[in-house]
Design an enzyme around this catalytic site. Structure first.
Site, short mmCIF file in Angstrom:
data_model
loop_
_atom_site.label_atom_id
_atom_site.label_comp_id
_atom_site.label_asym_id
_atom_site.label_seq_id
_atom_site.Cartn_x
_atom_site.Cartn_y
_atom_site.Cartn_z
N PRO A 119 0.84 -0.86 -0.13
CA PRO A 119 -0.14 -0.27 0.00
C PRO A 119 1.16 1.04 0.39
CG PRO A 119 0.08 -0.77 2.43
CD PRO A 119 0.77 -2.37 1.53
N GLY A 120 2.18 1.36 0.41
CA GLY A 120 3.04 2.36 0.07
C GLY A 120 3.64 3.29 0.78
N ASP A 125 3.30 -1.83 -8.80
CA ASP A 125 2.41 -2.95 -8.05
C ASP A 125 1.76 -4.04 -8.89
OD1 ASP A 125 1.55 -3.63 -5.45
OD2 ASP A 125 0.13 -4.27 -6.01
N CYS A 183 8.45 -9.95 4.39
CA CYS A 183 8.27 -10.17 6.32
C CYS A 183 8.24 -11.73 6.33
CB CYS A 183 7.16 -9.76 6.41
SG CYS A 183 5.66 -9.45 5.08
#
Ligand SMILES: C[S@@+](CC[C@H](N)C(=O)[O-])C[C@H]1O[C@@H](n2cnc3c(N)ncnc32)[C@H](O)[C@@H]1O
Length: 393
Positions: A134-135, A161, A278
Site C-alpha cells: 500500500p505504499g 504494483d 516479512c
C-alpha cells in the site's frame, strides 16, 4: 531450520504471541518534523505519564525507536480501554489521527522502516519500488528524495504494483505527499519493461554494449519488497497462525526470484537494490538471494553489501548459509537429488542450500526477530551491482 538456539527459541515463540506495539514515523522536512516531535513530547506526554489502566499497569509513554535517525520514529502500546478511560490518552490519540490525516505522521510497522533506510536514497536518485502497495515504503522513498526541501528534486520514483486495486491504493496513500517526482505503474514486477529515455543520445556503455543501451532508464536504487508468506507479521496479523502452510513459501519462491533478477537487470552498474520480505523462511529469503547471485554471475556482477555497521542500535542476526526444504507433505529434503520425481513439481533446485553459500556472503543478509527489540519479523538483503550483467548491460 536452526535459525536460533534451543534456548532462544521459546523466547522467540513467546514474543510472537504478544500483540505488536503501534508505531509511526514523523514525516516532512527536517525542521518541521523536529517541531512536531517537540510539540508531541512537551504537550501530550506529561498528561499520559502517570495514568494507571484498569489492570493496575502504568501506561508507558511512547518511546523513540533507538536506531531510527533523529528520533523521528516512535512506538507505543496503549490498550483500547486505556484510550477510552484516560482523557489525556484520548487527546493524544486524536492528535495522532489528525496529524496522520494531513500526512505529518505515517503509521508504519517498525521493522518495515528498515529496507528504505538501508537503501540509502539520495535526492538525485532514480528509484524503482517494484512491489509498492500500500505504499508505506514508497512514502519513505519520496521523503528521502525531498530531503533537501528543494521544490523539484532531480530524482524520480517509479512505484509499481501488480494488483490494480492496490495500485490505486498506492496512488491514494502517496497523494498526500504531493510529490512531482512520482510515477505509479501497474505491472507484474518480474516482467517490468525498460523505460526508454526519448531524445537521450545513443552512447555505447562499453565496446561490446549495444548502441541503444544509454537510452534506457537504469535505476540508482531499487526496492524489491516482494509478496511473501508473511509469517513475520504474526503478531499483527493473527490470521497467519491458521493460514500458514509450508506450501505458501515454497509457492512464492520462483516469483520472488524472478522479481529479484528483473530488479538486478534494471539496476545501474554501481547501483543498489534491497530485497526484503516479512518472513523468517530461508526458502523465501537466503535461497532467493543465493539463486539470484548465482544467476547473475556469482560475485562478479553483484555482491551482498555488509550493512552490519549501519543502524548500530538495531539488534539483528546474520543470514544463514544452511537450511533444508520441506515439501507439502511434511518431508524434509537436504538436496534436490533427494527429492523423488513425484515431489519435484512443487519444489525447485534453487530452493536448496549449496556449498558456495558461504563464499556468496549470505551471512551479510539481515534477519530481524520479534524477541530482539519487540518488533515484527523481517528479512533484508542489500545488493550492489558491481559489473555488467545480461544483454542490456
Ligand atoms: C509485501 S507487499 C508490499 C508492501 C509495500 N512495499 C509497502 O511497504 O507498503 C507485496 C506487494 O506485492 C504485490 N505483488 C504481488 N505480486 C506481484 C508481482 N508479480 N509484481 C509486482 N507486485 C506484486 C502485492 O499486490 C503487494 O501489494
Amino acid at each position: 531450520q536452526n535459525l536460533m538456539s534451543e534456548e532462544e527459541f521459546p523466547r522467540f515463540l513467546a514474543q510472537l504471541r504478544i500483540p505488536l506495539p503501534s508505531s509511526f514515523r514523523i514525516t516532512g522536512s527536517r525542521s518541521h518534523a523536529k517541531e512536531l516531535k517537540d510539540l508531541m513530547v512537551s504537550k501530550y506526554f506529561p498528561g499520559i505519564e502517570n495514568f494507571v489502566d484498569d489492570a493496575g499497569e502504568v501506561v508507558q509513554v511512547p518511546k523513540p525507536i533507538p536506531w531510527y535517525p533523529d528520533d523521528l520514529a516512535w512506538s507505543y502500546s496503549a490498550s483500547r480501554t486505556a484510550l477510552k478511560k484516560s482523557p489525556q490518552l484520548a487527546t493524544y490519540h486524536k492528535f495522532l489521527v489528525a496529524e496522520t490525516e494531513v500526512g505529518n505522521i505515517s503509521r508504519q510497522e517498525v521493522v518495515s522502516m528498515i529496507p528504505v533506510l538501508l537503501l540509502d536514497v539520495k535526492p538525485e536518485h532514480s528509484v524503482l519500488d517494484m512491489c509498492a502497495a500500500p505504499g508505506s515504503k514508497t512514502a519513505q522513498i519520496i521523503e528521502a528524495i525531498h530531503a533537501n526541501d528543494e521544490p523539484i528534486p532531480s530524482g524520480l520514483v517509479v512505484a509499481n504494483d501488480a494488483e490494480q486495486a492496490r495500485a490505486y491504493m498506492l496512488v491514494r496513500q502517496t497523494k498526500r505527499l504531493q510529490s512531482p517526482c512520482l510515477v505509479v505503474t501497474n505491472h507484474e514486477a518480474q516482467f517490468l519493461p525498460f523505460i526508454s529515455l526519448a531524445g537521450a543520445p545513443a552512447v555505447q556503455a562499453g565496446p561490446d554494449a549495444p548502441a541503444t543501451s544509454s537510452r534506457v532508464l537504469r535505476f540508482d536504487r531499487i526496492l524489491g519488497d516482494v509478496p511473501c508468506s508473511g509469517d513475520g507479521t504474526m503478531r499483527k496479523n493473527k490470521l497467519i497462525w491458521n493460514s500458514w502452510k509450508v506450501g505458501n513459501g515454497n509457492g512464492l519462491h520462483k516469483l520472488q526470484l524472478q522479481i529479484l533478477i528483473r530488479g538486478i537487470e534494471m539496476l545501474k552498474v554501481g547501483g543498489q537494490m534491497v530485497y526484503s520480505t516479512c518472513s523468517f523462511n530461508p526458502i523465501e529469503n537466503e535461497a532467493v538471494v543465493a539463486a539470484a547471485l548465482r544467476h547473475c554471475g556469482g560475485t562478479c556482477a553483484i555482491e551482498l553489501v555488509d550493512a552490519s555497521k549501519r543502524l548500530p542500535q538495531l539488534e539483528r542476526r546474520n543470514g544463514i548459509c544452511t537450511w533444508k526444504v520441506m515439501s507439502g507433505n511434511g518431508t524434509w529434503y537436504s538436496s534436490w537429488d533427494d527429492v523423488p520425481a513425484e515431489r519435484r513439481a512443487k519444489l525447485a533446485p534453487t530452493m536448496f542450500a549449496q556449498e558456495d553459500n558461504v563464499s556468496l556472503g549470505l551471512d551479510k543478509c539481515i534477519r530481524l526477530y520479534p524477541h530482539l527489540q519487540d518488533t515484527g519479523g523481517f528479512f533484508v538483503a542489500v545488493i550492489r551491482k558491481t559489473g555488467p550483467f545480461g544483454k542490456m548491460d
